[in-house]
Design an enzyme around this catalytic site. Structure first.
Site, PDB file in Angstrom:
ATOM      1  N   ASP A 226       3.175  24.173  -2.272  1.00 45.76           N
ATOM      2  CA  ASP A 226       4.958  23.729  -2.491  1.00 45.76           C
ATOM      3  C   ASP A 226       5.047  22.529  -2.207  1.00 45.76           C
ATOM      4  O   ASP A 226       6.575  22.982  -1.999  1.00 45.76           O
ATOM      5  CB  ASP A 226       5.655  25.430  -2.241  1.00 45.76           C
ATOM      6  CG  ASP A 226       6.164  25.183  -0.775  1.00 45.76           C
ATOM      7  OD1 ASP A 226       5.357  24.600   0.553  1.00 45.76           O
ATOM      8  OD2 ASP A 226       6.936  26.381   0.005  1.00 45.76           O
TER       9      ASP A 226
ATOM     10  N   HIS B 237      -7.569  -5.292  -1.452  1.00 46.11           N
ATOM     11  CA  HIS B 237      -6.665  -4.566  -0.509  1.00 46.11           C
ATOM     12  C   HIS B 237      -5.348  -5.468   0.276  1.00 46.11           C
ATOM     13  O   HIS B 237      -4.308  -4.908  -0.048  1.00 46.11           O
ATOM     14  CB  HIS B 237      -6.899  -3.063  -0.287  1.00 46.11           C
ATOM     15  CG  HIS B 237      -5.979  -1.840  -0.125  1.00 46.11           C
ATOM     16  ND1 HIS B 237      -4.716  -1.582  -1.057  1.00 46.11           N
ATOM     17  CD2 HIS B 237      -4.784  -1.633   0.596  1.00 46.11           C
ATOM     18  CE1 HIS B 237      -3.170  -0.928  -0.626  1.00 46.11           C
ATOM     19  NE2 HIS B 237      -4.091  -1.056   0.529  1.00 46.11           N
TER      20      HIS B 237
ATOM     21  N   SER C  53       0.754  -1.181  -0.192  1.00 48.93           N
ATOM     22  CA  SER C  53      -0.038   0.012   0.048  1.00 48.93           C
ATOM     23  C   SER C  53       1.138   1.234   0.532  1.00 48.93           C
ATOM     24  O   SER C  53       1.400   0.980  -1.008  1.00 48.93           O
ATOM     25  CB  SER C  53      -1.236  -0.247   0.919  1.00 48.93           C
ATOM     26  OG  SER C  53      -2.351   0.993   0.823  1.00 48.93           O
TER      27      SER C  53
END
Length: 421
Positions: free
Chosen positions: A345, A398, A137
């Site tokens: 940023d 998953h 994951s």
């Protein structure tokens, strides 16, 4: 098995800081089938767990993928910075950094690029040759960063359910995963049609009657929807039915949610054990732009997930601002979470040019119906990494390595090793 504990003092900022350090912890696992002398000669495998914000696994015994890996490797289980015993971060420790702006600046150093720099420092300290990295994951996201910024430290890379998109915005991730979660809801309610009414009944009840979790916080409809985490499992999905089937008990005041139900839900919806998950989750998709609560923004395109509709769907991994209002473990961190959401940023987490020239043997399992890491986005990334072999399968969800980790690990290792034969 035998274990050994390792503590490392590493730079907070590997990329030009002022010398401040943090502690990073890792536990070594070795099969008792190897003598101490033989074990010392085994190559290392670094396991990077899912998250962000989850500590390394604590094994009571080797089993599944770890049993398979321990035949040929010494396993190093890393508590990624900020988790477990690695300078842990939560509502109690973060204020030590100063005001909210100071706390947010501190958290900028807790993404995949810093985790990779930690790993490389640890590898050199251990005197290890280039090692094998296994990422599950979010650990797979970190492995892609490793391939981008420190490929010389890698012998081979194995990834399960963890091929991140290489560029933004975060919205495209949630557009994909909302669709996957909606489809998984439909599949689940097809198996258990009575649970559709059970979910509706619980939602109606929570709108009309205050119910509180054992930690004293109120259980709202939107918090209840978080039990959809079960939908990401292969066999674990059936545990959702077991949770719902005995939600109510009769009381002198009428039907109320049972203590057993509320305790189970508390364990699913509280972030007390991993607050970094909520704080840093959207930032793992941030590359030069503000994520700005992308999941909440995309939710507007998927009203079937809204908590005020008559038949709300259960949700997946998405993080919303209200987490920081309703979860006592997160409420003190709300201003910091907002600053992180507004940060525009973020440094790049991947180097597409280097990945396009990758020479490290790599193999990845992509789960066709994964509700957390979208199959289409995963294959897009796989195509951008030179030499990355993909095994796509619909046999697992998953958490596939929890169901058949031994076979999955062996298959991926063989795929990677076939590239270097």
């Amino acid at each position: 098995m035998r274990t050994a504990e390792h503590y490392f003092e590493l730079p907070l900022d590997h990329f030009g800081g002022d010398g401040e350090t943090i502690t990073v912890f890792a536990r070594e696992y070795v099969s008792a089938d190897h003598s101490e002398e033989a074990a010392a000669e085994l190559p290392w495998l670094l396991y990077l767990q899912g998250g962000p914000g989850g500590r390394g696994n604590r094994f009571p015994a080797l089993g599944g993928w770890s049993k398979a890996a321990a035949r040929d490797f010494r396993i190093l289980m890393l508590d990624q910075r900020g988790t477990g015993l690695s300078s842990p971060i939560d509502r109690n420790t973060l204020p030590l950094r100063g005001n909210e702006q100071d706390q947010a600046r501190y958290l900028e150093h807790f993404r995949a690029d810093s985790i990779v720099a930690d790993a490389e420092s640890i590898r050199r300290t251990l005197g290890a040759a280039p090692w094998t990295v296994y990422g599950q994951s979010y650990g797979g996201f970190c492995a892609l960063s490793y391939l981008s910024f420190a490929p010389d430290g890698l012998r081979e890379v194995l990834i399960t359910g963890g091929l991140a998109p290489l560029d933004g915005p975060a919205d495209r991730v949630y557009q994909a995963t909302f669709r996957r979660v909606a489809a998984r809801n439909a599949e689940y309610f097809g198996w258990y049609p009575q649970d559709r009414e059970a979910v509706n009944r619980i939602a109606r009840h929570l709108r009309e009657t205050p119910e509180h979790l054992p930690d004293g916080s109120r259980l709202t409809v939107e918090r209840f929807q978080m039990v959809g985490s079960f939908l990401g499992g292969n066999t674990r999905v059936d545990a959702l039915h077991h949770l719902l089937e005995d939600a109510f008990v009769g009381t002198p005041d009428g039907d109320r949610l049972s203590d057993s139900f509320l305790e189970q839900v508390r364990a699913l919806v509280s972030r007390a054990a991993n607050p970094l998950y909520a704080l840093m989750h959207e930032s793992i998709y941030g590359q030069g732009e503000a994520t700005d609560w992308a999941a909440l923004r995309v939710l507007q395109d998927h009203p079937e997930f809204r908590p005020d509709v008559p038949a709300p769907l259960l949700t997946g991994e998405m993080v919303y601002p209200w987490y920081f209002e309703q979860d006592p473990a997160l409420a003190p961190l709300r201003p910091v979470a907002q600053l992180l959401a507004e940060k525009d940023d973020w440094k790049p987490l991947y180097d597409p040019e280097r990945l396009a020239q990758n020479a490290v043997p790599a193999a990845a399992a992509v789960y066709s119906d994964d509700i957390y890491v979208d199959r289409d986005l995963s294959l897009e990334t796989a195509a951008a990494v030179r030499g990355l072999q993909v095994w796509e399968t619909a046999a697992f969800h998953h958490d596939g390595i929890a169901d058949d980790g031994e076979a999955i690990f062996g298959r991926l290792l063989n795929m990677a090793r076939s590239q270097s034969d």
